[in-house]
Motif scaffolding. Sequence first.
Motif, short mmCIF file in Angstrom:
data_model
loop_
_atom_site.label_atom_id
_atom_site.label_comp_id
_atom_site.label_asym_id
_atom_site.label_seq_id
_atom_site.Cartn_x
_atom_site.Cartn_y
_atom_site.Cartn_z
N SER A 168 0.87 -1.19 0.00
CA SER A 168 0.00 0.00 0.00
C SER A 168 0.89 1.22 0.00
O SER A 168 1.77 1.36 0.87
N LEU A 169 0.68 2.14 -0.97
CA LEU A 169 1.56 3.28 -1.13
C LEU A 169 1.00 4.52 -0.43
O LEU A 169 -0.20 4.79 -0.51
N LYS A 170 1.87 5.22 0.24
CA LYS A 170 1.52 6.51 0.83
C LYS A 170 2.16 7.59 -0.04
O LYS A 170 3.39 7.66 -0.15
N VAL A 171 1.31 8.42 -0.64
CA VAL A 171 1.80 9.45 -1.56
C VAL A 171 1.59 10.82 -0.92
O VAL A 171 0.47 11.17 -0.53
N ILE A 172 2.66 11.60 -0.81
CA ILE A 172 2.59 12.97 -0.31
C ILE A 172 3.22 13.88 -1.36
O ILE A 172 4.34 13.62 -1.82
N THR A 173 2.50 14.91 -1.77
CA THR A 173 3.03 15.85 -2.76
C THR A 173 3.12 17.25 -2.15
O THR A 173 2.36 17.60 -1.25
N LYS A 174 4.06 18.03 -2.67
CA LYS A 174 4.22 19.40 -2.18
C LYS A 174 2.99 20.24 -2.50
O LYS A 174 2.55 21.05 -1.69
N PHE A 175 2.40 20.02 -3.69
CA PHE A 175 1.24 20.80 -4.10
C PHE A 175 0.07 20.61 -3.11
O PHE A 175 -0.50 21.58 -2.61
N CYS A 176 -0.27 19.36 -2.84
CA CYS A 176 -1.40 19.09 -1.95
C CYS A 176 -1.09 19.50 -0.51
O CYS A 176 -1.98 19.96 0.22
N SER A 177 0.15 19.34 -0.09
CA SER A 177 0.52 19.73 1.27
C SER A 177 0.42 21.25 1.45
O SER A 177 -0.08 21.73 2.47
N GLU A 178 0.92 22.01 0.48
CA GLU A 178 0.81 23.46 0.56
C GLU A 178 -0.64 23.91 0.50
O GLU A 178 -1.05 24.84 1.20
N ARG A 179 -1.43 23.24 -0.34
CA ARG A 179 -2.83 23.62 -0.49
C ARG A 179 -3.58 23.44 0.82
O ARG A 179 -4.35 24.32 1.23
N ILE A 180 -3.39 22.31 1.50
CA ILE A 180 -4.12 22.09 2.75
C ILE A 180 -3.59 23.01 3.85
O ILE A 180 -4.36 23.49 4.70
N ALA A 181 -2.29 23.31 3.83
CA ALA A 181 -1.73 24.23 4.82
C ALA A 181 -2.28 25.64 4.63
O ALA A 181 -2.64 26.32 5.61
N LYS A 182 -2.38 26.09 3.39
CA LYS A 182 -2.93 27.41 3.11
C LYS A 182 -4.39 27.49 3.56
O LYS A 182 -4.83 28.49 4.13
N TYR A 183 -5.15 26.42 3.31
CA TYR A 183 -6.55 26.41 3.74
C TYR A 183 -6.64 26.51 5.26
O TYR A 183 -7.47 27.26 5.80
N ALA A 184 -5.80 25.76 5.96
CA ALA A 184 -5.85 25.76 7.43
C ALA A 184 -5.50 27.14 7.99
O ALA A 184 -6.18 27.65 8.90
N PHE A 185 -4.44 27.76 7.47
CA PHE A 185 -4.05 29.07 7.98
C PHE A 185 -5.06 30.14 7.59
O PHE A 185 -5.33 31.06 8.38
#
Length: 752
Positions: A168-185
């Motif tokens: 089972s692969l865990k995929v983390i991308t910079k685009f999605c990580s920045e997007r969720i961080a921007k939404y949270a802040f």
Amino acid sequence: MSRRSLTLLKNLARNANGSGIQTRSVTYMPRPGDGAPRAVTLIPGDGIGPLVTNAVEQVMEAMHAPIFFEKYDVHGEMSRVPPEVMESIRKNKVCLKGGLKTPVGGGVSSLNVQLRKELDLFASLVNCFNLPGLPTRHENVDIVVIRENTEGEYAGLEHEVVPGVVESLKVITKFCSERIAKYAFEYAYLNNRKKVTAVHKANIMKLADGLFLESCREVAKKYPSITYNEIIVDNCCMQLVAKPEQFDVMVTPNLYGNLVANTAAGIAGGTGVMPGGNVGKDKIVLENKANPVALLLSSAMMLRHLQFPSFADRLETAVKKVIAEGKCRTKDLGGTSTTQEVVDALKLYPIRIRKFEPKPGPLPAQLVTRGNLIHHNSSSSSSGRLSWRRSLTPENTIPLFPSSSSSSLNRERSIVVPVTCSAAAVNLAPGTPVRPTSILVVGATGTLGRQIVRRALDEGYDVRCLVRPRPAPADFLRDWGATVVNADLSKPETIPATLVGIHTVIDCATGRPEEPIKTVDWEGKVALIQCAKAMGIQKYVFYSIHNCDKHPEVPLMEIKYCTEKFLQESGLNHITIRLCGFMQGLIGQYAVPILEEKSVWGTDAPTRVAYMDTQDIARLTLIALRNEKINGKLLTFAGPRAWTTQEVITLCERLAGQDANVTTVPVSVLRVTRQLTRFFQWTNDVADRLAFSEVLSSDTVFSAPMTETNSLLGVDQKDMVTLEKYLQDYFSNILKKLKDLKAQSKQSDIYF
């Protein structure tokens, strides 16, 4: 007082009519809207989903929320979400969804995951907070868990390498990580949250979770006012059950967020009462877990997302009240009530949510196409008076006023100035239903008008506000939950459309200082009354001035008196309310200048005015509106006591703790100025307003006994706000804020 406080004082003075404090919502970002009804896709789902979504439908109908549902049957055993459902969600951009069952194992994909992927619902938001009256182990819990929704362990990237071995692969991308961080802040910033915590396992998953943390840190630098920290997921779970009050907003990758959100929900009262939803760039899907309370609070999120924050506040308040009372709770909350019993309790909740049965009333199939009203005004003599009479053209198909010749109010020397109310024909189906709770407030942005709107909304009325088109729209009215329509009383052709579906008109409009006094206060009011008559308005409330019938030499007071008579002769069911003075006006006239150490202007005349709080005026108005015995009556509203200018200044000095710089203007100066301005045509309106100022500065008492009125309305004089109490509350609030600000500013002051 320091001059550094002047800007603050001006800002605080603007909020004198309200609390001036913005409370944080427990659901979604507040945004003003245009008030237009919105479509929402509804998926009842499986299990108890249809039961709880039906509960939401009932509550929305009871509170007259401006939404309508497009319902689709979708079930967990389906291989895919039907195309027409996806099309509806993309069109409406909002979906309310019950639970969809996902089979465990067997390789069957989850429709919930499919919705998130195809609609790119990248953020899952769950708000976990203590509900009043619901006992929990911890208090002061108010946590928002924002979880990345499209990648991580839940991406579904799995395969069998060899028999008995699954990867089972865990995929983390910079685009999605920045997007969720921007939404949270951004969420934290817009909702006045103070801290964002990133949850991770970067001590083990150094690359994947390390990239997530790196993205969060970069975004955090752009929000210096928000505290940022990080916590390992296993320590996070321990801290949640030990000290949950330390967390504010939490941003997580996909799997951790699911675990953290459910843990936080269990601490605050259970998943059955915590609202949540999945958010994309321009779409939101709100889900239910179990208890109807969760979906009802999620519906409040939906209302706020749809830019109806006033309706969201009402729903949240009602839900909290029902739970706090403890009389109606479902089994998971320790009670025995059914879902329908919870809904019935909400619908019966007083004031905030009231259900009114519409009473159909026919509207005319067409409007009067042309009607001329002629009034007379003397401009050649200071003793000249207004007069009015009606003149309807043969083209009229609906008689507006009685044909009796006694309807004319004859005045002395005059010239004829025509006022034309032209309304293009509007296609209205006969029998258009009109709710008895539908109100049009004219002049809703004024000191009195906004209090009428707030009070009417609080009492469950459907409020429409007529405002002039302007560059800065009246967004605060929409934010409260009212519908705003643009029209101009000086342009009668814009009026009829605003009256469609309206039962009652409350007219508290007045002309602006820079425009001719007769444009709105006479010609505009005549046009409004004519249109109201033609459109079949059931009740008309008009605000006038106390003693206006005793001062024909003052144009504004004469106009008010003639409008009273015109309304009386129109045949409309009406209430006329004469007012003496507003307490709110004293803030800018006396309180602020004293605090700012500026000159306070007054006269040497002993005029006495019984000032009244506009909130009390609004309350009494709506009581009168519901009392059929008051129809056609003339009421005078006056404050508990009449005050002179000097008495008001002395009171402000005592409460402010400093003396006023009083500049006295003799009444004789006002008279001379008024006479001079009469010499020039372009200053006639100034002279008209000076005439009213001269009356206010004369030896006159603007007051009236309220005993009979209070008895008629069934109110107690003791419940009226006194001027002492009003000003004391104002000064206490202002001076406390200034003291706190000065204490805070000492840390940032720079001395040379």
